[in-house]
Write a protein that holds these residues in place. Structure first.
Motif, PDB file in Angstrom:
ATOM      1  N   MET A   1       0.842  -1.194   0.000  1.00  0.00           N
ATOM      2  CA  MET A   1       0.000   0.000   0.000  1.00  0.00           C
ATOM      3  C   MET A   1       0.884   1.253   0.000  1.00  0.00           C
ATOM      4  N   ALA A   2       0.580   2.204  -0.899  1.00  0.00           N
ATOM      5  CA  ALA A   2       1.391   3.410  -1.005  1.00  0.00           C
ATOM      6  C   ALA A   2       1.229   4.280   0.231  1.00  0.00           C
ATOM      7  N   ALA A   3       2.313   4.969   0.593  1.00  0.00           N
ATOM      8  CA  ALA A   3       2.270   5.879   1.734  1.00  0.00           C
ATOM      9  C   ALA A   3       1.357   7.054   1.411  1.00  0.00           C
ATOM     10  N   PRO A   4       0.683   7.625   2.404  1.00  0.00           N
ATOM     11  CA  PRO A   4      -0.170   8.793   2.166  1.00  0.00           C
ATOM     12  C   PRO A   4       0.631   9.931   1.541  1.00  0.00           C
ATOM     13  N   TYR A   5       0.012  10.645   0.640  1.00  0.00           N
ATOM     14  CA  TYR A   5       0.693  11.751  -0.033  1.00  0.00           C
ATOM     15  C   TYR A   5       0.933  12.905   0.936  1.00  0.00           C
ATOM     16  N   ASP A   6       2.140  13.444   0.923  1.00  0.00           N
ATOM     17  CA  ASP A   6       2.525  14.582   1.760  1.00  0.00           C
ATOM     18  C   ASP A   6       3.034  15.684   0.849  1.00  0.00           C
ATOM     19  N   VAL A   7       2.270  16.765   0.699  1.00  0.00           N
ATOM     20  CA  VAL A   7       2.627  17.830  -0.219  1.00  0.00           C
ATOM     21  C   VAL A   7       3.961  18.477   0.127  1.00  0.00           C
ATOM     22  N   HIS A   8       4.326  18.458   1.394  1.00  0.00           N
ATOM     23  CA  HIS A   8       5.563  19.136   1.798  1.00  0.00           C
ATOM     24  C   HIS A   8       6.792  18.243   1.696  1.00  0.00           C
ATOM     25  N   ALA A   9       6.606  16.989   1.340  1.00  0.00           N
ATOM     26  CA  ALA A   9       7.744  16.080   1.201  1.00  0.00           C
ATOM     27  C   ALA A   9       8.654  16.496   0.042  1.00  0.00           C
ATOM     28  N   THR A  10       8.114  17.280  -0.894  1.00  0.00           N
ATOM     29  CA  THR A  10       8.896  17.691  -2.065  1.00  0.00           C
ATOM     30  C   THR A  10       9.340  19.152  -1.996  1.00  0.00           C
ATOM     31  N   ASP A  11       9.192  19.798  -0.851  1.00  0.00           N
ATOM     32  CA  ASP A  11       9.520  21.217  -0.748  1.00  0.00           C
ATOM     33  C   ASP A  11      10.937  21.538  -1.203  1.00  0.00           C
ATOM     34  N   PHE A  51      17.559  27.613 -10.847  1.00  0.00           N
ATOM     35  CA  PHE A  51      16.581  26.725 -10.222  1.00  0.00           C
ATOM     36  C   PHE A  51      16.114  27.319  -8.903  1.00  0.00           C
ATOM     37  N   VAL A  52      14.880  27.030  -8.560  1.00  0.00           N
ATOM     38  CA  VAL A  52      14.339  27.368  -7.248  1.00  0.00           C
ATOM     39  C   VAL A  52      13.781  26.091  -6.638  1.00  0.00           C
ATOM     40  N   THR A  53      13.439  26.126  -5.382  1.00  0.00           N
ATOM     41  CA  THR A  53      12.849  24.950  -4.756  1.00  0.00           C
ATOM     42  C   THR A  53      11.333  24.960  -4.955  1.00  0.00           C
ATOM     43  N   MET A  54      10.736  23.791  -4.792  1.00  0.00           N
ATOM     44  CA  MET A  54       9.280  23.720  -4.867  1.00  0.00           C
ATOM     45  C   MET A  54       8.657  24.554  -3.747  1.00  0.00           C
ATOM     46  N   ALA A  55       9.309  24.644  -2.610  1.00  0.00           N
ATOM     47  CA  ALA A  55       8.814  25.502  -1.537  1.00  0.00           C
ATOM     48  C   ALA A  55       8.769  26.957  -1.976  1.00  0.00           C
ATOM     49  N   VAL A  57       8.328  27.972  -5.063  1.00  0.00           N
ATOM     50  CA  VAL A  57       7.195  28.048  -5.985  1.00  0.00           C
ATOM     51  C   VAL A  57       5.893  28.178  -5.194  1.00  0.00           C
ATOM     52  N   ARG A  58       5.734  27.372  -4.175  1.00  0.00           N
ATOM     53  CA  ARG A  58       4.496  27.392  -3.385  1.00  0.00           C
ATOM     54  C   ARG A  58       4.327  28.707  -2.620  1.00  0.00           C
ATOM     55  N   ARG A  59       5.425  29.315  -2.263  1.00  0.00           N
ATOM     56  CA  ARG A  59       5.345  30.560  -1.515  1.00  0.00           C
ATOM     57  C   ARG A  59       5.039  31.752  -2.423  1.00  0.00           C
ATOM     58  N   ARG A  60       5.509  31.693  -3.667  1.00  0.00           N
ATOM     59  CA  ARG A  60       5.422  32.858  -4.547  1.00  0.00           C
ATOM     60  C   ARG A  60       4.226  32.835  -5.508  1.00  0.00           C
ATOM     61  N   HIS A  61       3.615  31.674  -5.689  1.00  0.00           N
ATOM     62  CA  HIS A  61       2.573  31.550  -6.710  1.00  0.00           C
ATOM     63  C   HIS A  61       1.318  30.901  -6.135  1.00  0.00           C
ATOM     64  N   ARG A  62       0.239  31.031  -6.883  1.00  0.00           N
ATOM     65  CA  ARG A  62      -1.014  30.340  -6.556  1.00  0.00           C
ATOM     66  C   ARG A  62      -1.682  29.926  -7.858  1.00  0.00           C
ATOM     67  N   ASN A  63      -2.480  28.892  -7.795  1.00  0.00           N
ATOM     68  CA  ASN A  63      -3.228  28.445  -8.965  1.00  0.00           C
ATOM     69  C   ASN A  63      -4.620  29.060  -8.953  1.00  0.00           C
ATOM     70  N   VAL A  64      -5.007  29.596 -10.097  1.00  0.00           N
ATOM     71  CA  VAL A  64      -6.299  30.248 -10.240  1.00  0.00           C
ATOM     72  C   VAL A  64      -7.156  29.428 -11.201  1.00  0.00           C
ATOM     73  N   PHE A  65      -8.405  29.185 -10.830  1.00  0.00           N
ATOM     74  CA  PHE A  65      -9.335  28.403 -11.637  1.00  0.00           C
ATOM     75  C   PHE A  65     -10.223  29.341 -12.447  1.00  0.00           C
ATOM     76  N   HIS A  66     -10.245  29.126 -13.761  1.00  0.00           N
ATOM     77  CA  HIS A  66     -11.047  29.941 -14.665  1.00  0.00           C
ATOM     78  C   HIS A  66     -12.159  29.062 -15.231  1.00  0.00           C
ATOM     79  N   PRO A  67     -13.395  29.227 -14.782  1.00  0.00           N
ATOM     80  CA  PRO A  67     -14.459  28.315 -15.214  1.00  0.00           C
ATOM     81  C   PRO A  67     -14.907  28.540 -16.646  1.00  0.00           C
TER      82      PRO A  67
END
Length: 321
Positions: A1-11, A51-55, A57-67
């Motif tokens: 069984m795969a380990a639960p996903y942790d978004v911060h594991a790739t920071d 290069f920058v870290t994924m952390a 990216v997460r600090r400087r950007h956000r995803n916007v949803f356009h319906p």
């Protein structure tokens, strides 16, 4: 069984600032350059490789949803703000059998995951070509879903995952997904390999909508309107205006050969559509004659490129299935 996903594991993982590819390392000494950007189809900025870290990216950007992309509530555009790397959008395709993500973004964070889960999660990801591979391995892990890519472009993956599906048996792949009951269900979406930009470049067809990324490049004249003239009187598109370009390298403006463009048509002619959705927010075209406009655009490009086999286009529409 795969380990639960942790978004911060790739920071700490590194991300190319030019193309947004996520690399499976946090050690800058092992990553002198980005192989995606070292290819003639991409480029490095005047400041060079970085290069920058994924952390970061997460600090400087956000995803916007356009319906309601292109007027269809089943299609939702997702884009990172401020612009991140190439700046492409992903499109959430809400099929009756489950959601498909067309193309991928570098940024994946808790807010994005929560929003998509509220919309039903993801059953599959389909990516047009290597420039948009971004952090697809992490997206697939977050939603525990397969990622469909063409086998011809496998060499460009910098991360490996058992969720990657490299298909190659034909030019068309029906996207079938599994439900919680493990029953396979057809989504009605088809991945279509056209080649050109990359050997495996593909588009996605769903309910008359053709999601093209930059396998077909939407042009300014394609988006322009000639419904009325400057005086408000009824008008029409002038002759010779293209709607799409067909490029080997988009940023370096290197077009495809006539043979390659013709080969793309011989696959695409078997499929009908009245809407296209390009790589970026705002590059949607709706027209009843849109398929004809693709063909006319191909003829225009190959003519001005001096293709010696223009007669090959004659009668090509009569072959359409």
């Amino acid at each position: 069984m795969a380990a639960p996903y942790d978004v911060h594991a790739t920071d700490a993982l590194l991300v190319c600032t030019a193309c947004g590819t996520q690399f499976p390392t946090a050690d800058r000494t092992t990553l002198p350059s980005c192989r995606i950007c070292d290819d003639p189809r991409q480029f490095t900025p005047p400041g060079g490789q970085s290069f920058v870290t994924m952390a970061d990216v997460r600090r400087r950007h956000r995803n916007v949803f356009h319906p309601s992309t292109g007027g269809n509530p089943r299609l939702i555009s997702i884009a990172s703000e401020p612009k991140l790397a190439i700046g492409q959008r992903a499109v959430l395709v809400r099929t009756p059998a489950g959601n498909i993500l067309w193309d991928c973004l570098t940024l994946i964070d808790e807010a994005t995951i929560e929003h998509i889960r509220a919309l039903g999660g993801l059953k599959a990801i389909v990516i047009s070509h290597p420039h948009y591979y971004s952090s697809h391995v992490e997206w697939a892990a977050a939603f525990d879903c397969p990622v469909y890519m063409r086998a011809e472009d496998k060499e460009w993956t910098v991360q490996q995952s058992p969720r990657q599906v490299f298909w190659s048996s034909s030019n068309v792949q029906e996207i079938v997904v599994s439900g919680q009951d493990n029953v396979k269900r057809a989504t009605g979406a088809k991945a279509i390999r056209l080649g050109g930009h990359f050997p495996g470049s593909q588009v996605l067809l769903f309910e008359g909508h053709l999601l093209i990324a930059d396998t077909l490049v939407t042009t300014p004249s394609g988006l322009g309107s000639w419904a009325t003239d400057a005086l408000g009187k009824p008008s029409s598109r002038p002759a010779g205006m293209n709607s799409f370009a067909f490029m080997w390298s988009i940023p370096n403006m290197i077009p495809l050969s006539g043979e390659e463009v013709f080969a793309m048509w011989h696959v695409l002619k078997h499929h009908d559509f009245t809407r296209t959705h390009g790589a970026f927010v705002g590059t949607d075209i709706t027209a009843p004659d849109l398929k004809q406009r693709v063909l006319e655009s191909m003829k225009i490009q190959t003519k001005f490129a001096g293709w010696a086999k223009q007669e090959a286009w004659e009668g090509v529409l009569s072959e359409t299935v």
